[in-house]
Scaffold this motif. Structure first.
Motif, PDB file in Angstrom:
ATOM      1  N   ALA A   4     -54.024  34.402  -8.197  1.00  0.00           N
ATOM      2  CA  ALA A   4     -52.667  34.360  -7.668  1.00  0.00           C
ATOM      3  C   ALA A   4     -52.621  33.516  -6.397  1.00  0.00           C
ATOM      4  O   ALA A   4     -53.492  33.629  -5.533  1.00  0.00           O
ATOM      5  N   HIS A   5     -51.593  32.688  -6.303  1.00  0.00           N
ATOM      6  CA  HIS A   5     -51.328  31.883  -5.116  1.00  0.00           C
ATOM      7  C   HIS A   5     -50.149  32.529  -4.404  1.00  0.00           C
ATOM      8  O   HIS A   5     -49.141  32.853  -5.040  1.00  0.00           O
ATOM      9  N   VAL A   6     -50.262  32.746  -3.090  1.00  0.00           N
ATOM     10  CA  VAL A   6     -49.192  33.410  -2.353  1.00  0.00           C
ATOM     11  C   VAL A   6     -48.805  32.634  -1.109  1.00  0.00           C
ATOM     12  O   VAL A   6     -49.642  31.979  -0.483  1.00  0.00           O
ATOM     13  N   ILE A   7     -47.531  32.732  -0.778  1.00  0.00           N
ATOM     14  CA  ILE A   7     -46.996  32.241   0.491  1.00  0.00           C
ATOM     15  C   ILE A   7     -46.331  33.451   1.148  1.00  0.00           C
ATOM     16  O   ILE A   7     -45.435  34.078   0.555  1.00  0.00           O
ATOM     17  N   ILE A   8     -46.776  33.781   2.351  1.00  0.00           N
ATOM     18  CA  ILE A   8     -46.295  34.964   3.058  1.00  0.00           C
ATOM     19  C   ILE A   8     -45.475  34.503   4.257  1.00  0.00           C
ATOM     20  O   ILE A   8     -45.951  33.706   5.068  1.00  0.00           O
ATOM     21  N   THR A   9     -44.240  34.993   4.357  1.00  0.00           N
ATOM     22  CA  THR A   9     -43.354  34.593   5.447  1.00  0.00           C
ATOM     23  C   THR A   9     -43.036  35.784   6.339  1.00  0.00           C
ATOM     24  O   THR A   9     -43.126  36.941   5.922  1.00  0.00           O
ATOM     25  N   GLY A  10     -42.631  35.473   7.555  1.00  0.00           N
ATOM     26  CA  GLY A  10     -42.292  36.486   8.547  1.00  0.00           C
ATOM     27  C   GLY A  10     -43.082  36.219   9.816  1.00  0.00           C
ATOM     28  O   GLY A  10     -43.473  35.088  10.097  1.00  0.00           O
ATOM     29  N   ARG A  11     -43.333  37.270  10.594  1.00  0.00           N
ATOM     30  CA  ARG A  11     -44.201  37.136  11.773  1.00  0.00           C
ATOM     31  C   ARG A  11     -45.623  37.353  11.284  1.00  0.00           C
ATOM     32  O   ARG A  11     -46.149  38.468  11.284  1.00  0.00           O
ATOM     33  N   VAL A  12     -46.241  36.258  10.827  1.00  0.00           N
ATOM     34  CA  VAL A  12     -47.558  36.340  10.190  1.00  0.00           C
ATOM     35  C   VAL A  12     -48.597  35.437  10.852  1.00  0.00           C
ATOM     36  O   VAL A  12     -49.738  35.400  10.407  1.00  0.00           O
ATOM     37  N   GLU A  43     -50.700  31.049   3.710  1.00  0.00           N
ATOM     38  CA  GLU A  43     -50.924  30.732   2.301  1.00  0.00           C
ATOM     39  C   GLU A  43     -52.284  31.271   1.892  1.00  0.00           C
ATOM     40  O   GLU A  43     -53.243  31.200   2.668  1.00  0.00           O
ATOM     41  N   ALA A  44     -52.382  31.801   0.673  1.00  0.00           N
ATOM     42  CA  ALA A  44     -53.657  32.343   0.208  1.00  0.00           C
ATOM     43  C   ALA A  44     -53.766  32.250  -1.308  1.00  0.00           C
ATOM     44  O   ALA A  44     -52.760  32.136  -2.009  1.00  0.00           O
ATOM     45  N   ALA A  73     -44.239  35.401  -1.741  1.00  0.00           N
ATOM     46  CA  ALA A  73     -43.953  34.636  -2.964  1.00  0.00           C
ATOM     47  C   ALA A  73     -45.254  34.475  -3.736  1.00  0.00           C
ATOM     48  O   ALA A  73     -46.251  33.983  -3.192  1.00  0.00           O
ATOM     49  N   VAL A  74     -45.253  34.869  -4.997  1.00  0.00           N
ATOM     50  CA  VAL A  74     -46.464  34.867  -5.818  1.00  0.00           C
ATOM     51  C   VAL A  74     -46.271  33.957  -7.022  1.00  0.00           C
ATOM     52  O   VAL A  74     -45.242  34.008  -7.694  1.00  0.00           O
ATOM     53  N   SER A  75     -47.277  33.128  -7.278  1.00  0.00           N
ATOM     54  CA  SER A  75     -47.325  32.350  -8.510  1.00  0.00           C
ATOM     55  C   SER A  75     -48.751  32.391  -9.028  1.00  0.00           C
ATOM     56  O   SER A  75     -49.697  32.576  -8.270  1.00  0.00           O
ATOM     57  N   GLU A  76     -48.889  32.252 -10.329  1.00  0.00           N
ATOM     58  CA  GLU A  76     -50.216  32.236 -10.934  1.00  0.00           C
ATOM     59  C   GLU A  76     -50.816  30.839 -10.747  1.00  0.00           C
ATOM     60  O   GLU A  76     -50.095  29.851 -10.661  1.00  0.00           O
ATOM     61  N   THR A  77     -52.145  30.774 -10.677  1.00  0.00           N
ATOM     62  CA  THR A  77     -52.836  29.509 -10.498  1.00  0.00           C
ATOM     63  C   THR A  77     -54.092  29.495 -11.364  1.00  0.00           C
ATOM     64  O   THR A  77     -54.600  30.553 -11.740  1.00  0.00           O
ATOM     65  N   ASP A  78     -54.587  28.307 -11.638  1.00  0.00           N
ATOM     66  CA  ASP A  78     -55.841  28.159 -12.383  1.00  0.00           C
ATOM     67  C   ASP A  78     -57.046  28.070 -11.458  1.00  0.00           C
ATOM     68  O   ASP A  78     -58.179  27.953 -11.915  1.00  0.00           O
ATOM     69  N   GLU A  79     -56.803  28.113 -10.156  1.00  0.00           N
ATOM     70  CA  GLU A  79     -57.891  27.997  -9.188  1.00  0.00           C
ATOM     71  C   GLU A  79     -58.887  29.144  -9.379  1.00  0.00           C
ATOM     72  O   GLU A  79     -58.489  30.287  -9.629  1.00  0.00           O
ATOM     73  N   ARG A  80     -60.185  28.836  -9.279  1.00  0.00           N
ATOM     74  CA  ARG A  80     -61.235  29.830  -9.491  1.00  0.00           C
ATOM     75  C   ARG A  80     -62.236  29.825  -8.335  1.00  0.00           C
ATOM     76  O   ARG A  80     -63.415  29.502  -8.519  1.00  0.00           O
ATOM     77  N   PRO A  81     -61.789  30.211  -7.154  1.00  0.00           N
ATOM     78  CA  PRO A  81     -62.690  30.179  -6.005  1.00  0.00           C
ATOM     79  C   PRO A  81     -63.774  31.255  -6.100  1.00  0.00           C
ATOM     80  O   PRO A  81     -63.544  32.330  -6.652  1.00  0.00           O
ATOM     81  N   ALA A  82     -64.928  30.932  -5.578  1.00  0.00           N
ATOM     82  CA  ALA A  82     -66.015  31.907  -5.468  1.00  0.00           C
ATOM     83  C   ALA A  82     -66.164  32.246  -3.990  1.00  0.00           C
ATOM     84  O   ALA A  82     -66.084  31.378  -3.138  1.00  0.00           O
ATOM     85  N   GLY A  83     -66.346  33.497  -3.673  1.00  0.00           N
ATOM     86  CA  GLY A  83     -66.406  33.902  -2.270  1.00  0.00           C
ATOM     87  C   GLY A  83     -65.021  33.853  -1.655  1.00  0.00           C
ATOM     88  O   GLY A  83     -64.036  33.514  -2.315  1.00  0.00           O
TER      89      GLY A  83
END
Length: 90
Positions: A4-12, A43-44, A73-83
């Protein structure tokens, strides 16, 4: 497995959000990364078992004590990070 790819808004930014995300993700055994963005968002990417990723997405709505999250905000991604890593601001 889910990524999952996320964008987090607010006081972050300026509240320890990235370090908190890293600790929460590692505790759940997730791969991925987190970074600040110049527009004031965080972003994560989270990768792992679907239930663990879902749990991570849920806690992102709270964040660390000083954070005030307005939206995740969540979207699916093909990214496959390790660690898991904290990346530089973009």
């Amino acid at each position: 497995m889910r990524s999952a790819h996320v964008i987090i808004t607010g006081r972050v930014q300026g509240v320890g959000f990235r370090v908190w995300v890293e600790a929460e993700a590692v505790a759940r055994g997730l791969g991925g990364w987190v970074r600040n963005r110049r527009d004031g968002t965080v972003e994560a990417v989270f990768r792992g078992q679907a239930s663990d990723v879902g749990g991570m997405l849920d806690v992102c709505w709270n964040g660390p004590d000083m954070a005030l999250v307005n939206h995740v905000a969540v979207s699916e991604t093909d990214e496959r990070p390790a660690g898991f890593e904290i990346r530089a601001t973009v």
